[in-house]
Design an enzyme around this catalytic site. Structure first.
Site, PDB file in Angstrom:
ATOM      1  N   HIS A   1       0.797  -1.234   0.000  1.00  0.00           N
ATOM      2  CA  HIS A   1       0.000   0.000   0.000  1.00  0.00           C
ATOM      3  C   HIS A   1       0.828   1.283   0.000  1.00  0.00           C
ATOM      4  O   HIS A   1       0.286   2.358  -0.195  1.00  0.00           O
ATOM      5  CB  HIS A   1      -0.920   0.021   1.224  1.00  0.00           C
ATOM      6  N   ARG A   2       2.146   1.193   0.206  1.00  0.00           N
ATOM      7  CA  ARG A   2       2.934   2.420   0.305  1.00  0.00           C
ATOM      8  C   ARG A   2       3.058   3.083  -1.066  1.00  0.00           C
ATOM      9  O   ARG A   2       3.203   2.406  -2.091  1.00  0.00           O
ATOM     10  CB  ARG A   2       4.309   2.145   0.903  1.00  0.00           C
TER      11      ARG A   2
END
Length: 363
Positions: free
Chosen positions: A206-207
């Site tokens: 998700h980064r």
């Protein structure tokens, strides 16, 4: 005389770290705990369901709705001022490293309330990460720093914290894993998506660096095509990641990969069961590094740094750049039994919350 503790949370990782406070506080007659939720994360799938599962009673809901970091922090400071003035806590406990953490710290500092920081002293040494700046600023103005691992002690001493300001208490996130073990085991997630224990790789991503660009998404697709030749992969897709795949019209290509199961974000019990019975985990998350270390599940973290070095030095975590060949080589090492076994760090034993409250009682 009752000592009043106000815990401020705002995001899912925060919730996981404070599940036992009200329960354990019942064993401390002189302590009272109330919880304020800023509303930084507030949606059914990614937030509300966690609160329901943990049976966390929120005493003050601030309901902030800002979209930018600056306005979010500003709204929290203003809303929290009313809560602090009404409740008059003896100590405010802020949690983790999100924008709610920094806002709560500033509020306590400006109103002259003693400030404790739960999960203090962690450092990635990467100030491009907003969380790193939040950690640094919060630690600077904290009166008492609650540390999860040994690296935190040294980091805090380097910024001039006295020994009596540092409390090595362990990891309250592990308290939640221990306390809810039966509920985790009772989850039917493996049956629901037809998984066999130890026969799948769990992936989360998700980064921004890993999901926000076309090039990053192509790397994910390439990785999945490579490792699904030998392994079933379960991809728990974060909303941010899903939006990015949709934006670049890659959803179809992703869904066409054999041996890849794409699932929505899961509730806490289901997701912990997925971790517990995976062959290994590939992630860019912070908390998952700790959970896999406690469960002794091999973890491949696709980041250039980590604020949790104990997971590398003692645990089952390895850090590496997003390189398909290196990841595949590591998976092969795990398969062949050439991967480290790992140890559980000190005080990751289910009693960290108790140590925090003992420390506060003795202030």
């Amino acid at each position: 005389m009752t000592k009043k503790i106000l815990i401020v949370v705002g995001t899912r990782p925060n919730f996981v770290k404070i599940t036992q406070f009200k329960k354990v506080a019942k064993n401390f007659p002189g302590l009272e705990v109330k919880i304020a939720h800023t509303g930084q994360h507030y949606d059914e799938k990614m937030s509300a369901v966690f609160l329901k599962q943990f049976n966390i009673e929120i005493d003050y809901f601030l309901g902030v709705s800002a979209t930018s970091a600056n306005s979010l922090i500003g709204e929290i400071i203003i809303a929290l001022e009313n809560v602090i003035q009404s409740y008059e806590p003896d100590i405010l406990l802020c949690v983790g490293d999100v924008n709610s953490t920094l806002a709560a710290a500033i509020s306590a500092n400006k109103l002259g309330v003693k400030l404790g920081h739960l999960e203090s002293g962690l450092r990635s040494l990467d100030r491009q990460m907003p969380e790193e700046v939040n950690r640094i600023l919060t630690d600077e103005i904290s009166d008492i720093c609650f540390v999860t691992e040994k690296s935190g002690i040294e980091n805090l001493k380097q910024i001039g914290k006295a020994e009596n300001q540092i409390a090595f208490v362990g990891n309250t996130m592990i308290d939640t894993l221990v306390h809810f073990n039966n509920e985790i085991e009772a989850s039917s997630i493996l049956e629901e998506i037809a998984l066999k224990k130890g026969k799948y790789i769990l992936v989360t991503m998700h980064r921004p660096r890993n999901v926000d660009t076309k090039e990053a998404l192509l790397k994910i697709i390439d990785l999945f095509k490579n490792i699904t030749n030998k392994h079933l992969v379960v991809f728990s897709m974060h909303p941010r990641t899903k939006n990015s795949f949709e934006k670049f019209n890659f959803i179809g290509e992703l869904e066409s990969i054999n041996q890849l199961k794409i699932i929505e974000p899961q509730n806490y019990f289901a997701f912990q069961k997925l971790i517990k019975y995976s062959f290994c985990v590939i992630t860019d998350s912070g908390g998952i590094q700790e959970e896999t270390t406690f469960l002794k599940i091999p973890c491949i973290t696709l980041r250039e740094n980590t604020e949790r070095p104990s997971t590398l030095e003692e645990g089952t975590n390895v850090l590496m750049p997003f390189n398909t060949q290196k990841i595949a080589e590591t998976i092969l090492a795990i398969t062949n039994g050439n991967f480290k076994n790992g140890e559980v760090p000190k005080f990751w034993d289910g009693n960290a919350t108790k140590r925090v409250l003992e420390t506060i009682q003795n202030l």
